[in-house]
Design an enzyme around this catalytic site. Structure first.
Site, short mmCIF file in Angstrom:
data_model
loop_
_atom_site.label_atom_id
_atom_site.label_comp_id
_atom_site.label_asym_id
_atom_site.label_seq_id
_atom_site.Cartn_x
_atom_site.Cartn_y
_atom_site.Cartn_z
N GLU A 286 -6.62 4.64 8.12
CA GLU A 286 -6.43 6.06 7.83
C GLU A 286 -7.70 6.66 7.22
O GLU A 286 -8.03 7.82 7.44
CB GLU A 286 -5.21 6.25 6.92
CG GLU A 286 -3.92 6.06 7.70
CD GLU A 286 -2.75 5.52 6.91
OE1 GLU A 286 -2.73 5.62 5.68
OE2 GLU A 286 -1.83 4.96 7.56
N HIS B 72 -9.39 1.19 5.18
CA HIS B 72 -8.09 1.34 5.85
C HIS B 72 -8.28 2.26 7.06
O HIS B 72 -9.07 3.20 7.02
CB HIS B 72 -7.06 1.92 4.87
CG HIS B 72 -5.67 1.88 5.43
ND1 HIS B 72 -5.20 2.85 6.29
CD2 HIS B 72 -4.67 0.99 5.28
CE1 HIS B 72 -3.95 2.54 6.64
NE2 HIS B 72 -3.61 1.41 6.03
N LYS C 149 0.18 4.28 -0.27
CA LYS C 149 -0.43 5.48 0.33
C LYS C 149 -0.16 6.70 -0.56
O LYS C 149 -0.18 6.56 -1.78
CB LYS C 149 0.08 5.66 1.77
CG LYS C 149 -0.13 4.39 2.61
CD LYS C 149 0.12 4.56 4.07
CE LYS C 149 -0.10 3.22 4.77
NZ LYS C 149 0.04 3.31 6.22
N GLY D 224 2.80 2.05 10.85
CA GLY D 224 3.77 3.14 10.69
C GLY D 224 4.48 3.52 11.98
O GLY D 224 5.15 4.55 12.04
N SER E 226 3.63 -2.33 10.33
CA SER E 226 5.09 -2.42 10.49
C SER E 226 5.65 -3.79 10.12
O SER E 226 6.56 -4.30 10.79
CB SER E 226 5.51 -2.02 11.91
OG SER E 226 5.14 -0.68 12.17
N GLU F 100 -5.24 -5.02 10.71
CA GLU F 100 -4.18 -4.03 10.91
C GLU F 100 -4.43 -3.31 12.24
O GLU F 100 -5.23 -2.37 12.29
CB GLU F 100 -4.19 -3.01 9.78
CG GLU F 100 -3.95 -3.61 8.42
CD GLU F 100 -3.37 -2.59 7.46
OE1 GLU F 100 -2.28 -2.84 6.94
OE2 GLU F 100 -4.00 -1.53 7.25
N ASN G 86 0.87 -1.17 0.00
CA ASN G 86 0.00 0.00 0.00
C ASN G 86 0.91 1.23 0.00
O ASN G 86 1.51 1.56 1.01
CB ASN G 86 -0.88 -0.03 1.27
CG ASN G 86 -1.71 1.22 1.43
OD1 ASN G 86 -1.81 2.05 0.52
ND2 ASN G 86 -2.32 1.38 2.61
P1 PGA Z 1 3.08 0.15 7.65
O1 PGA Z 1 1.59 0.40 7.06
O2 PGA Z 1 3.59 -1.13 7.04
O3 PGA Z 1 3.86 1.35 7.24
O4 PGA Z 1 2.92 0.04 9.15
C1 PGA Z 1 0.70 -0.66 6.91
C2 PGA Z 1 -0.61 -0.17 6.32
O5 PGA Z 1 -1.07 0.91 6.70
O6 PGA Z 1 -1.21 -0.84 5.46
#
Ligand code: PGA
Length: 255
Positions: free
Chosen positions: A98, A96, A12, A176, A216, A170, A10
């Site tokens: 976010e 997601h 983003k 992140g 992560s 997640e 992803n």
């Molecule tokens: P990350 O993000 O691997 O940077 O923690 C995962 C995601 O948001 O899908």
């Protein structure tokens, strides 16, 4: 039938067109003889056509990161499932964290999106996960259950959720942040999700549906996570933006 691992990147709101093409070329070069794992990238909307072109004949699935639930109309700034399909997308990331937190998407809205995607044959990658406060308050399973029930509401009534659907657990506190759920913590929730699918749909769907872990995921923790029975792949943010780390994730079996 074994569930085939899926490693999904992803991106983003990252990478320009040139960087996107370089990344795809580097991934494609490294996975050409690697049919045991499905690979997917989800670039920003503006890079989809360029990335599709760069993918060419290599086995990399293309996904959007979000979409609107209507097919067309007066929705300034939005993109429909049909438009994504026209660019070559086969998958769509929905719900997601976010989107849920920063853009106030509710499970009701996500349900509409999942329904619209499935109606057109786009494969949804439905994300769910608890915040740190919710985990510490002992609400993890309740939150996961509510998100699943709300985001798949239409399908619980009408059935017909395709077995190609992908779920992604997640934990918000691991996205992140460099904090990863331990493989045991992740497995517990993945098992719960699979049981929920069995109880609310059927055992065949529960057996076939792929459940990814996200938060992560890095080359140094992927193998352990992937060794858990109900973890079928990874949804990767940060480590999907560099070819060396993403290729290592795809080749987790060799580590
Ligand atoms: P990350 O993000 O691997 O940077 O923690 C995962 C995601 O948001 O899908």
């Amino acid at each position: 039938m074994e569930r085939k691992p899926l490693i999904a990147g992803n991106w983003k709101m990252n990478l320009g067109l040139n960087e996107s093409v370089s990344l795809i070329n580097a991934i494609a070069d490294n996975i050409s003889h690697f049919p045991e794992v499905d690979v997917l990238v989800a670039p920003p909307f503006t890079a989809l056509t360029t990335v599709k072109h760069a993918i060419g004949n290599s086995n990399i699935f293309l996904s959007g990161q979000n979409m609107h639930w209507e097919m067309s109309g007066a929705f300034t700034g939005e993109i429909s499932a049909g438009m994504l399909q026209e660019t070559g997308c086969t998958h769509i990331i929905l719900g997601h964290s976010e989107r849920r937190t920063l853009f106030k998407e509710t499970s009701e809205v996500i349900d509409l999106k999942v329904k619209a995607a499935v109606a057109l044959g786009l494969i949804p990658i439905l994300c769910i996960g608890e915040t740190l406060e919710q985990r510490e308050a002992g609400q993890t399973y309740e939150v996961i259950e509510n998100q699943l029930a709300g985001s798949l509401k239409s399908f619980r009534v009408d059935k017909g959720l395709p077995s190609s659907t992908v779920l992604a657990y997640e934990p918000v506190w691991a996205i992140g942040t460099g904090l990863t759920a331990t493989p045991e913590q992740a497995q517990e929730v993945h098992y719960f999700i699979r049981q929920w699918i069995e109880n609310n749909f059927d055992s065949e769907l529960a057996r076939q549906i792929r459940i990814l872990y996200g938060g992560s995921v890095k080359p140094d923790n992927v193998k352990e996570l992937m060794s858990e029975a109900d973890i079928d792949g990874a949804l990767v943010g940060g480590a999907s933006l560099k070819s060396n780390s993403f290729v290592q994730l795809i080749r987790f079996q060799e580590m």
